[in-house]
Motif scaffolding. Structure first.
Motif: not given
Length: 177
Positions: A54-56, A81-84, A107-108, A129-133
């Motif tokens: 994640v960016a500053a 920075s995140f998935f799209c 997040g990335t 937390g969590g781990v997402c698809n």
């Protein structure tokens, strides 16, 4: 009263938010090519104590518009920075009962991250937390000060984390919102 999620393709961060209180967003083609394309493709290295991927933190009580650069999406004011990718919705923006916004993203590193504004300022990014698809995006539902955010885990099942009105989180549990 539980709010049903309204799904939007983003024209701006606040479009429909006042009416819905909750916004799930995807980046439209017009937003993917902007003057912000000079952002590095790699995730920005975290500052000391900041979550990876994640960016500053940036200043402001609203996240700003969403733009796509380097294969990831970013908020104009709050960075990150995140998935799209895929057909899923890429973030949740919740207008809390105090009128301030809280956002949730994948997040990335595929964890759910959140950042919020309040009368005392803006938080940094918090790794929930969590781990997402990320191919499936996110979902959410809210009622007053309670919100549930959900994503599809690496096992192919929906998982959710619910904020109680007290402010505590349930932890990730199997099932959608």
């Amino acid at each position: 009263m539980r709010k049903t999620i309204r799904r939007f393709a983003l024209a701006s961060m606040t479009t429909g938010m006042a009416a819905a209180g909750l916004l799930l967003g995807a980046v439209t083609p017009a937003q993917s090519a902007t003057a912000h394309d000079s952002v590095p493709a790699a995730p920005i290295a975290p500052r000391s104590g900041q979550a990876p991927g994640v960016a500053a933190p940036a200043v402001g009580t609203e996240p700003g518009g969403v733009y796509k650069s380097g294969g990831y999406c970013h908020f104009g004011n709050w960075g990150g920075s995140f998935f799209c990718q895929g057909s899923g919705l890429h973030f949740v923006a919740w207008k809390k009962p105090d009128g301030y916004i809280q956002v949730f993203v994948i997040g990335t590193n595929r964890h759910v991250f959140t950042r919020w504004a309040s009368a005392s300022g803006t938080s940094g990014w918090l790794d929930m937390g969590g781990v997402c698809n990320p191919d499936y995006g996110m979902d959410a539902a809210s009622s007053g000060w309670s919100i549930s955010v959900a994503c599809v885990g690496t096992d192919g099942n929906w998982w959710h984390n619910t904020r109680a009105t007290s402010g505590s989180w349930s932890g990730w549990k199997k099932g959608g919102v």
